[in-house]
Motif scaffolding. Structure first.
Motif, mmCIF file in Angstrom:
data_model
loop_
_atom_site.group_PDB
_atom_site.id
_atom_site.type_symbol
_atom_site.label_atom_id
_atom_site.label_comp_id
_atom_site.label_asym_id
_atom_site.label_seq_id
_atom_site.Cartn_x
_atom_site.Cartn_y
_atom_site.Cartn_z
ATOM 1 N N VAL A 262 -59.795 -26.635 -55.768
ATOM 2 C CA VAL A 262 -59.389 -27.662 -54.723
ATOM 3 C C VAL A 262 -59.999 -28.993 -55.121
ATOM 4 O O VAL A 262 -61.113 -29.033 -55.412
ATOM 5 C CB VAL A 262 -59.859 -27.338 -53.339
ATOM 6 N N ASN A 263 -59.241 -29.941 -55.172
ATOM 7 C CA ASN A 263 -59.459 -31.330 -55.197
ATOM 8 C C ASN A 263 -59.003 -32.172 -54.110
ATOM 9 O O ASN A 263 -57.894 -32.198 -53.630
ATOM 10 C CB ASN A 263 -59.395 -31.969 -56.588
ATOM 11 N N ILE A 264 -60.050 -32.968 -53.309
ATOM 12 C CA ILE A 264 -59.411 -34.049 -52.390
ATOM 13 C C ILE A 264 -59.978 -35.425 -52.440
ATOM 14 O O ILE A 264 -61.272 -35.346 -52.953
ATOM 15 C CB ILE A 264 -59.961 -33.528 -50.804
ATOM 16 N N LYS A 265 -59.215 -36.284 -52.646
ATOM 17 C CA LYS A 265 -59.669 -37.655 -53.059
ATOM 18 C C LYS A 265 -59.175 -38.694 -52.021
ATOM 19 O O LYS A 265 -58.108 -38.293 -51.316
ATOM 20 C CB LYS A 265 -59.168 -38.165 -54.538
ATOM 21 N N SER A 270 -54.654 -50.166 -51.791
ATOM 22 C CA SER A 270 -54.339 -50.386 -53.276
ATOM 23 C C SER A 270 -54.162 -49.563 -54.315
ATOM 24 O O SER A 270 -53.836 -49.698 -55.278
ATOM 25 C CB SER A 270 -55.398 -51.739 -53.815
ATOM 26 N N GLY A 271 -54.544 -48.071 -53.815
ATOM 27 C CA GLY A 271 -54.435 -47.107 -54.801
ATOM 28 C C GLY A 271 -55.522 -46.658 -55.467
ATOM 29 O O GLY A 271 -55.551 -45.962 -56.425
ATOM 30 N N GLY A 299 -59.766 -50.310 -42.423
ATOM 31 C CA GLY A 299 -58.307 -50.255 -43.166
ATOM 32 C C GLY A 299 -57.512 -49.158 -43.313
ATOM 33 O O GLY A 299 -58.036 -48.048 -42.604
ATOM 34 N N VAL A 300 -56.564 -49.250 -43.935
ATOM 35 C CA VAL A 300 -55.631 -47.664 -44.153
ATOM 36 C C VAL A 300 -56.189 -47.315 -45.428
ATOM 37 O O VAL A 300 -56.269 -47.844 -46.495
ATOM 38 C CB VAL A 300 -54.288 -48.452 -44.299
ATOM 39 N N TYR A 301 -56.358 -45.910 -45.358
ATOM 40 C CA TYR A 301 -56.762 -45.008 -46.431
ATOM 41 C C TYR A 301 -55.765 -44.046 -46.613
ATOM 42 O O TYR A 301 -55.214 -43.507 -45.574
ATOM 43 C CB TYR A 301 -58.246 -44.655 -46.420
ATOM 44 N N TYR A 302 -55.808 -43.086 -47.730
ATOM 45 C CA TYR A 302 -54.974 -42.176 -47.757
ATOM 46 C C TYR A 302 -55.912 -40.830 -48.411
ATOM 47 O O TYR A 302 -56.453 -41.290 -49.350
ATOM 48 C CB TYR A 302 -53.749 -42.345 -48.853
ATOM 49 N N TYR A 303 -55.608 -39.662 -47.944
ATOM 50 C CA TYR A 303 -56.236 -38.642 -48.317
ATOM 51 C C TYR A 303 -55.294 -37.612 -49.365
ATOM 52 O O TYR A 303 -54.376 -37.214 -48.644
ATOM 53 C CB TYR A 303 -57.269 -37.949 -47.705
#
Length: 321
Positions: A262-265, A270-271, A299-303
């Protein structure tokens, strides 16, 4: 027990002091935790032998071992602040009356021989075993909801009840793990209901026990009848973080139908990768990780999770400071 003490060294040395401390009273079939303390003599390290007139002795830590019903050190234990201490458990027999704990302590100079070591007996420690039942347990059950286990128990009466230590055993490794302590009701003659939820367990077979502890340190063990089976999830899944928006920490939950890499980043808008809270092989079941974003700006982040051979999923979260 016969008073001969340590037969592999010379005679008693009164410069060494050995004492036993702990509950002086236990109910039948209940356990108490005791401490053996050694001071005086050369005391670079210490060892011991502990016996009981009746009842059962058990280890508390890995520095003691049970041999032929008695406890002795695994190896000489280094002194700390001028003393050596060993903790042990004693469970009273099923009959009332006085029982005796016996002990011998040795003060070791650690010169790789017995020359110069010294020992003494502890004063015999009397434990009064009574018929009082501190807690009348009416029921102790478990129910399963997904990867959570809810434990429920009820009592009719409680006497001198400090509370309940909750222990869990994964039946694949047969060792108890303490997971919580629930405060008791002290002295009460009315019914009491208790509950505790053990959350996000990996797939597997488990059992539980309640260790009811008195204010004087004695304890009684109540085992859950049967076992709890947590099935593996049917699918890979990544949940929405909670809370969201968050500041500065949030909880990310995910589930695996089988053991998986499992990998969560975490990525910014901006990617760019800003964190990697999970990276490794995880067992089947439900999991959670706390992501702390105190070093990041609002800000907005993505996981993004990547698990197994092909599961990839992305979710958005908002950090508001």
């Amino acid at each position: 027990k016969n008073g001969s003490g340590c037969t592999c060294h010379s005679s008693i040395n009164t410069a060494v002091t050995v004492t036993i401390t702990g509950p002086s009273s236990l109910s039948v079939n209940t356990a108490g935790t005791y401490t053996l303390t050694i001071t005086g003599g050369p005391l670079a390290a210490g060892g011991c032998d502990i016996a009981a007139s009746s009842g059962t002795l058990a280890t508390v830590n890995s520095d003691l071992q049970l041999l032929s019903g008695e406890l002795t050190q695994v190896s000489p234990k280094s002194a700390s602040s001028g003393s050596v201490t060993f903790q042990f458990s004693y469970t009273a027999p099923a009959t009332t009356g006085n029982q005796t704990l016996y002990a011998t302590g040795i003060s070791v100079n650690s010169n790789n021989s017995s020359s110069g070591d010294a020992w003494n007996n502890a004063p015999n420690f009397t434990v009064s075993v009574t018929a009082v039942t501190p807690v009348e347990l009416k029921s102790f059950t478990a129910s399963i909801s997904g990867s959570d286990v809810q434990l429920n128990w009820s009592t009719a009466t409680e006497i001198n009840n400090s509370g309940y230590r909750i222990d869990r055993m994964n039946l694949n490794n047969t060792s108890w793990e303490t997971i919580a302590f629930i405060k008791g009701s002290g002295n009460s003659t009315i019914n009491h209901e208790y509950t505790y939820t053990d959350r996000n367990l990996n797939a597997g077979r488990y059992t539980y026990r309640l260790v009811q502890v008195d204010f004087n340190g004695s304890a009684a063990i109540h085992n859950l009848q049967g076992e709890v089976n947590i099935p593996a999830p049917l699918n890979y899944e990544l949940s929405q973080n909670y809370p969201n928006p968050f500041n500065p920490s949030t909880l990310i939950k995910y589930q695996l139908p089988e053991n998986s890499d499992v990998n969560i980043k975490i990525y910014n808008a901006s990617g760019e990768e800003v964190a990697q809270p999970v990276n490794g092989n995880m067992p089947a079941g439900a999991h959670e990780v706390v992501f702390n974003a105190s070093h990041l700006s609002s800000g907005v982040y993505y996981y993004v999770i990547r698990a197994g051979n092909q599961f990839v999923q992305t979710k958005k979260m908002i950090l508001l400071k």
